[in-house]
Scaffold this active site. Sequence first.
Site, PDB file in Angstrom:
ATOM      1  N   PRO A 263       0.843  -1.074   0.011  1.00 19.15           N
ATOM      2  CA  PRO A 263       0.059  -0.038   0.057  1.00 19.15           C
ATOM      3  C   PRO A 263       0.966   1.160   0.055  1.00 19.15           C
ATOM      4  CG  PRO A 263       0.000  -0.754   2.096  1.00 19.15           C
ATOM      5  CD  PRO A 263       1.039  -1.918   1.434  1.00 19.15           C
ATOM      6  N   ASP A 440       6.302   2.561   1.520  1.00 19.57           N
ATOM      7  CA  ASP A 440       5.179   1.880   1.979  1.00 19.57           C
ATOM      8  C   ASP A 440       4.564   2.302   3.230  1.00 19.57           C
ATOM      9  OD1 ASP A 440       3.884  -0.663   3.031  1.00 19.57           O
ATOM     10  OD2 ASP A 440       5.548  -1.842   2.495  1.00 19.57           O
ATOM     11  N   HIS A 441       3.180   2.305   3.139  1.00 18.58           N
ATOM     12  CA  HIS A 441       2.395   3.029   4.202  1.00 18.58           C
ATOM     13  C   HIS A 441       2.559   2.076   5.586  1.00 18.58           C
ATOM     14  CE1 HIS A 441       0.479   6.579   5.719  1.00 18.58           C
ATOM     15  NE2 HIS A 441      -0.060   6.946   4.565  1.00 18.58           N
ATOM     16  N   ARG A 442       2.764   0.858   5.293  1.00 15.28           N
ATOM     17  CA  ARG A 442       2.807   0.033   6.561  1.00 15.28           C
ATOM     18  C   ARG A 442       4.017   0.304   7.428  1.00 15.28           C
ATOM     19  NH1 ARG A 442       2.743  -5.772   3.363  1.00 15.28           N
ATOM     20  NH2 ARG A 442       4.506  -4.531   2.235  1.00 15.28           N
TER      21      ARG A 442
END
Length: 470
Positions: A263, A440-442
């Site tokens: 994401p 990566d938004h994680r």
Amino acid sequence: MPQVLEFKLPDLGEGLTEAQIVRWLVEVGDVVAIDQPVVEVETAKAMVEVPCPYGGVVTARFGEEGTELPVGAPLLTVAVGTVEPSGPQTLTGAGSGSGSGAAAVADPEPSGSGNVLVGYGTGAPPVRRRRVRPEGLSAPTASAAAPTAALPAEAAVSARAADEVRGPVAVVSPLVRKLARQHDLDLRQLAGSGPDGLILRADVESAIRSVASAPVAAPAVTPGASPAGTAGPSARAAGERIPLRGVRGAVADKLARSRREIPDATCWVDADATELMAARAAMNGAGGPSAGPKVSVLALLARICTAALARYPELNSTVDMEAREIVRLPEVHLGFAAQTERGLVVPVVRDAQTRNAESIGAEIARLTEAARTGTLKPAELTGGTFTLNNYGVFGVDGSTPIINHPEAAMLGVGRIVPKPWVHEGELAVRRVVQLSLTFDHRVCDGGAAGGFLRYVANCVEQPALLLRTL
């Protein structure tokens, strides 16, 4: 009688399970030395030459150029030991000059009669390879060339072919061979316009145009078939079809996986690179005996990235979804996107956090040259933890790059161009660059990503900030 040994496609490392034959470096009947490269293959990582562990006479090859072979599949067979030449042909070395039927040891040295001048590779000098037709050793038939129909080694030795061994095609560039394969052209049917009949790219393109302009007979319509102009549900779309193999296929798989699993989000900022360009000019303009190689803009940006990653280590990480953990990595293995004639590759500068700008620049130059010549090793294309993408070389300002899976971020750099800019309260013409960070938004939120990008921009605008980390 000579002993015939079978050489199989070896394990090329890095978990690779298959490779595509790009070009053969030997013909049936050639004498090869131990560890002599015999075939050039393309894996999902790089183009590599495969050396043969045996010395002797090549008796059979398995697989045409363009064929994909799994690891462990037969590549060729080699007759090792003494052989009996047929007819009046003799070998130099032991037994030469003794007439037909005299025993001789296959001599890998390119001396004496029977040598054939073969031009291979890009930029490599022609290589003289010994051709010999021993009694009982024959050229492989069309069925023997396919790995699924490989004859046993004993059958390859005892079979007698009526045809002579075909000589190598007068083609130097692997790109010309690839273009011909994509359009199903037989290079042996083309007349080369280059020196000594060398087949050039223009020759292949001319043949492609000739085939395309040739009239095509209308197909007969059988009862129950779809009428002309109406394709059935299983009909394939018309157009040029390019196989997704080798490096291109690996890039496609990785990008698709990145889009599926990560994401991602992108933020960007414009930065005044005038001072950075001035600092680079000062570095490269310093003369004297201690002056080192020129420092590139990419090397300076790479050094800025390593300093930024030291402040924001969450962007130098990967995500282990099985363990549901974020893994922060201690070393910065900095990848950089390089466009080559074979497609996009990402060589990796190992332990970039320990290098200065000059060292990073030298390694980037070495890896770039290897990428252009297709000699990168698989280990030089894997293991990256962060990627720098300089798409400004294509004349564009901005982009939203796809993260190089399984990394967590990529910094994109646009072109550096003069633009109107407010500098010290006044409008001036400055050298401006757009920087974009896809992350990566994680692994982090926008605060960390924005902080990283802002620090990079600050270092671009004020290179003296890097003095803190020197």
